[in-house]
Motif scaffolding. Sequence first.
Motif, short mmCIF file in Angstrom:
data_model
loop_
_atom_site.label_atom_id
_atom_site.label_comp_id
_atom_site.label_asym_id
_atom_site.label_seq_id
_atom_site.Cartn_x
_atom_site.Cartn_y
_atom_site.Cartn_z
N ARG A 1 6.79 5.36 -47.99
CA ARG A 1 7.31 4.18 -47.27
C ARG A 1 6.64 4.04 -45.91
N GLU A 2 6.45 5.14 -45.21
CA GLU A 2 5.80 5.11 -43.90
C GLU A 2 4.34 4.69 -44.00
N LYS B 1 19.32 3.29 -60.54
CA LYS B 1 18.96 1.97 -60.02
C LYS B 1 20.17 1.16 -59.56
N GLY B 2 21.34 1.44 -60.12
CA GLY B 2 22.55 0.76 -59.68
C GLY B 2 23.02 1.20 -58.30
N SER B 3 22.46 2.26 -57.79
CA SER B 3 22.82 2.80 -56.48
C SER B 3 21.77 2.51 -55.42
N ILE B 4 20.69 1.82 -55.80
CA ILE B 4 19.56 1.62 -54.90
C ILE B 4 19.58 0.21 -54.31
N ASP B 5 19.46 0.14 -52.99
CA ASP B 5 19.27 -1.12 -52.28
C ASP B 5 17.88 -1.11 -51.66
N PHE B 6 17.37 -2.32 -51.44
CA PHE B 6 16.05 -2.48 -50.82
C PHE B 6 16.16 -3.24 -49.52
N PHE C 1 9.80 -0.87 -49.69
CA PHE C 1 9.89 -1.08 -51.13
C PHE C 1 10.61 -2.41 -51.37
N LYS C 2 10.18 -3.12 -52.40
CA LYS C 2 10.84 -4.39 -52.74
C LYS C 2 11.52 -4.32 -54.10
N THR C 3 11.02 -3.46 -54.97
CA THR C 3 11.56 -3.36 -56.33
C THR C 3 11.55 -1.91 -56.80
N ILE C 4 12.20 -1.69 -57.91
CA ILE C 4 12.18 -0.37 -58.54
C ILE C 4 10.74 0.00 -58.89
N ASP C 5 9.96 -0.97 -59.34
CA ASP C 5 8.56 -0.70 -59.69
C ASP C 5 7.78 -0.18 -58.49
N ASP C 6 8.06 -0.71 -57.29
CA ASP C 6 7.42 -0.19 -56.08
C ASP C 6 7.79 1.27 -55.86
N VAL D 1 16.67 2.47 -49.83
CA VAL D 1 15.46 3.31 -49.84
C VAL D 1 14.48 2.95 -48.73
N ASN D 2 14.72 1.83 -48.05
CA ASN D 2 13.85 1.43 -46.94
C ASN D 2 14.34 1.93 -45.59
N THR D 3 15.57 2.42 -45.53
CA THR D 3 16.11 2.87 -44.24
C THR D 3 16.66 4.30 -44.28
N ALA D 4 16.98 4.82 -45.46
CA ALA D 4 17.58 6.15 -45.56
C ALA D 4 16.57 7.24 -45.21
#
Length: 168
Positions: free
Chosen positions: A136-137, A163-168, A142-147, A110-113
Motif C-alpha cells: 500500500r505504501e 471479503k465481507g469484512s474488508i473496506d476500501f 487499494f480499490k478492489t479485492i483484485d488490487d 485495508v487502506n488505513t489499518a
Amino acid sequence: MTGSQPGRLFPSTSIAGFAFIALFAALPAAAQQKSKLPEGPGRATTEKLCGSCHGTNIFVNRRESREGWSGVVEDMIQRGAKGDDDQWGEVVDYLSEHLSKSTPVARVNVNTADEKDLAAGLGLPDSQAAAIVKYREQNGKFKTIDDLLKVPGIKAAAVQSKKGSIDF
C-alpha cells in the motif's frame, strides 16, 4: 475423561469447538494483541477467561447464537479452561449479546489499518499484514479485492473468505 460422557470421545457440540480450537492454534500471536471486543458488561471476564489461552481477537468476527456460544464455551471448559459457572455464564451472555448472528461483523479498512489491525481483523499472519502495508505504501490505496490480491505472499483464499469484512 473428566467432563465427558462415557463411551464418547467428543460431545456433540465439539465439532464446531474443535474447528474453533484449530483456528486458535493457527493464530498464536493473536493472544499478544490488544482486544477488539466491543465494550459491554462481561467484556473483562471474557478477556480474562478466553484471553488467558488464545486471545480474543481470533473470534471477534465470529457470530453465533446463544446455543452456539454455549457449545463453544462448554468445549473450552472440557479442554481445561478455568473459571466458575458464574464467570462462564457472563461470557456466554456477553458473546451472545455482542457477537450474535444478528450483530454486524467488524470491518477492516485495508487502506488505513496498521499491521496489527490487519492481522487481528482479517485473521492474517503478521507477515501477510506487513506485506499489505508495504504494498500500500509503495503502490497507493487499494480499490478492489483484485488490487489486494496483487500483494506478494497474500493467499487468495484467505482474502476471499474475509471479503465481507474488508473496506476500501
